[in-house]
Design an enzyme around this catalytic site. Sequence first.
Site, PDB file in Angstrom:
ATOM      1  CG  ASP A 144      -1.964   1.055   1.224  1.00 23.33           C
ATOM      2  OD1 ASP A 144      -2.824   1.009   0.330  1.00 23.33           O
ATOM      3  OD2 ASP A 144      -1.922   1.938   2.099  1.00 23.33           O
TER       4      ASP A 144
ATOM      5  CD  GLU B 268      -2.438   1.769  -3.516  1.00 25.62           C
ATOM      6  OE1 GLU B 268      -3.366   2.549  -3.796  1.00 25.62           O
ATOM      7  OE2 GLU B 268      -1.613   2.000  -2.617  1.00 25.62           O
TER       8      GLU B 268
END
Length: 692
Positions: free
Chosen positions: A411, A440
């Site tokens: 993330d 990401e």
Amino acid sequence: MPVGQDLDSVIGMTGRADLRLGITDVAPVVSCGSFSARAVVGEHVPITATVFREGHDAVAANVVWSPPTEAGSAPARTGPDGSPGPLNRMAKLPPEPDRWLATVVPDREGRWTFRVEAWSDPLATWHHAVEVKVAAGQGPEDLANDLEEGARLLDRVAGEADPEHKDAVLAAAAALRDTSLELTARIAPAFAASLQEYLHEHPVRELVTRTPEYEVWVDRPRALYGSWYEFFPRSEGPVVGGIATHGTFAQAAERLPAIADMAFDVVYLPPIHPIGKVNRKGPNNTLTPGPDDVGSPWAIGSDEGGHDAVHPQLGTMEDFRAFVARTRELGMEVALDFALQAAPDHPWVASHPEWFTTKPDGTIAYAENPPKKYQDIYPINFDNDPEGIYAECLRVIRVWIDAGVKIFRVDNPHTKPLNFWHWLIWEVKKTDPDVLFLAEAFTRPAMMHQLARIGYTQSYTYFTWRTERGELEDYGRELATNCHYMRPNFFVNTPDILHESLQFGGPPMFKIRAVLASMMSPTWGVYSGFELFEHVAVRPGSEEYLDSEKYQLRPRDWAAAEASGRSLAHYLRRLNEIRRAHPALQQLRTLHFHSVDNPNLICFSKTDPGSQDAVVVVVNLSSHNTQIGTTALDMPALGLDWHERFAVSDEIGGGHYDWGQFNYLELDPYREPAHVFSVSLPRPVRFPPPVS
């Protein structure tokens, strides 16, 4: 072995023997060799270089391609498939006269190396000179020196030739010296196809010039190819009295057969750790949660544990291991979110407050991306105690590797230091080379590309926002060009991103985006609910879902959707089945766009190097109107001549057609917005295809 004089014994006019011949623009090389290029096991990897020299003498080149070795052992020269073999010659790559190519195919994971060797090719120089002089009508007296030079070159080859070929080489040399023969008879044995083939693999090499060694990190095939499905285990609990209840890993495992039935390869889970209770978010990102609100899984940590713990409502670590095992039984694997941030009540905040940023008023700074505020998350400050933070992050990720996780979706990696990721990824690969990392990082191109260079296996992309033909083609070409280090993962939607095309395009647009993602990129993904056409945003102009699953439970009645025909599950299954059946669709570097005379239609193809597998895809980009058009296919890109006809079969709608360069199409988005044609090629595809 090739015969020749090593460059170390040659003194050039410059005093620099390594500069005797020119070698430039070697590829694949990442940042001048600062980082490894990337490939996967079984992938056809093109190695190219520009090779030249002064004057008119012929030059040639080869690749020394070396597999991973045990510590202390010397790398071995290998053939193109990774096994011991003959000299890996490079061939000229038209249309540039000095560009050379060899294709290698790694057969195992790990750190491979290659270097390019350029050399003067006296046999080719001699061969050309004799051909030209004979064609000009010169006789044996004019060619006396040439014939003797050829014989001496063959003597050099014979000195190291194997017994099977030595007699033929010596006989050719003797014929060149035999003045009793006619000129054509003297040169015929040296020009014989069988001998020329042997000389090609056992050349005389002079002025050998070598590049430095360059690295290619080779991953398992899942690094390049796979179909991802994201879902929240906590939403898989039963609905009791109209109220959703928190799901467990055991209940979430009941969803796995349906995901496997759609032919997905990777099951991606958001964070599964305890969720912070301080500043917990309520439904639709509100600041007023009720006592039963579950909060955001990305607000990690509470008095129940941190990044190395399992949320108690999901189950135990053993329950998670059982979930992983069940996923594998069904032919899939788990990807787990790795989000380096902490809720205000994460154990790290109490034990290591120095890992965070303290404001002038003494409070710890929460995450912000103005105007957005994330009061439930504290970012980690990697500059305060890098040694301690690095060690803890490595320990945490190894906890989940030990639990069976081999893929991590990271993330927001662009908000952490690059040197941290470079260290962490390669520390993990020292012990677990099969672990993969997905970035990401919806951020600026420079950061996305650098994350890929330093070690990320895959990256989220801008695909979600590329909807017009021109921008799709430009982006596809960019990704294919950089595929030696950056691999895309085309997600059609995420819990954060509901693009306006899906909000207003109707069910046909869901098909359009699924076809584009699954056929253009070897790796693609969907977030749960896509197959149910979920399309309502929290407010006009927003890309956030209404009643976002990030902040609340969102159970779905899959059976009712299937029974009513309001499910795209069968369509996703068919796309994934097509991808599995066609190795061409598991490639990125062979993506090629073709002309079509309607801007609302896009046409592209993929081929599988070395095989006869090819796929041509045509998609209607308009979800509301029928579009007609005519293709103008780049036939050489398919390994075909311009005039050839070939058979195609529609893998989605059925039907078989006879095609050529120009083909009429009509696509009604409400019936079927795309054709996916498998192509019956008459011969294996050359790689790369010839330039048209």
